[in-house]
Design a protein around this motif. Structure first.
Motif: not given
Length: 227
Positions: A142-156
């Motif tokens: 879950y921590v990894a998924l949360a990090y990946l979502v955060a990275a996606t939001v930064v790019d988005a």
């Protein structure tokens, strides 16, 4: 561009670097040693070996995905937005996945030491109105998924093209949530509960697919080339 060319380009993007391969091999060695020690010291009969391997799949994929994904540079406001999205997503997963649940006990802490590596050691704590049961491999995933979502939001939030890619790839954000809900409905998502035969298979498949899409983040052009 042909589908094979598009797939080759996608592979070049996600193929492991030598240092990534070294990290993966090191993880497998440590996990193999931990599993061997557990089987040698715990008198249990293994009827479904895949349940011993699922936590390692979660941990390995989580570590490699975070290792390969860097947060893009950006202004402070954008990074705060991304961090908030990641924290919110983690809390949603923790709730629907059974890591955090309503408590029906007077309180106390129980530690389950005899669980297989990745499933335990599991600390179950009743903290007022909440029951916290952080299964190690679930929390790591879950921590990894949360990090990946955060990275996606930064790019988005950086560009319109990033927003399109983020919208497409974040369809995968719902996969672990849906799988966790389905697992809970079919038998419970906490290791000490009685899960159904396929609930962990479903949640693991959803996790792996979600991580793959969040790391790849296909845009509309890439998806069109695969048709």
């Amino acid at each position: 561009m042909t589908a094979s060319t598009a797939l080759a380009g996608a592979w070049r993007r996600v193929r492991p670097r030598p240092e990534t391969a070294a990290v993966f091999v090191g993880l497998c060695v440590l996990e193999g040693a931990a599993l061997a020690a557990y089987l040698a010291t715990t008198p249990v009969g293994v009827t479904a070996p895949r349940y011993l391997l699922y936590p390692f799949a979660w941990v390995n994929v989580a570590v490699l995905a975070v290792w390969r994904t860097e947060l893009a540079p950006g202004e402070r406001r954008r990074r705060l937005l991304a961090a908030a999205a990641g924290v919110a997503y983690f809390l949603v997963l923790a709730w629907v996945g059974g890591v955090v649940a309503p408590s029906h006990s007077a309180g106390g802490v129980t530690v389950y030491w005899q669980l297989p590596p990745g499933w335990g050691p599991l600390v179950v704590a009743d903290l007022g109105p909440l029951r916290v049961a952080p299964t190690p491999y679930l929390v790591g995933g879950y921590v990894a998924l949360a990090y990946l979502v955060a990275a996606t939001v930064v790019d988005a939030t950086a560009s319109p093209a990033g927003a399109l890619a983020g919208a497409l790839s974040c369809v995968s954000c719902a996969l672990p949530v849906v799988a966790a809900v389905a697992s809970s409905v079919t038998g419970g998502a906490v290791a000490v509960g009685g899960a159904s035969a396929w609930s962990y298979d479903l949640s693991t498949a959803a996790f792996l697919l979600a991580v793959g899409l969040l790391v790849w983040r296909p845009d509309a052009a890439a998806l069109a080339r695969l048709r």
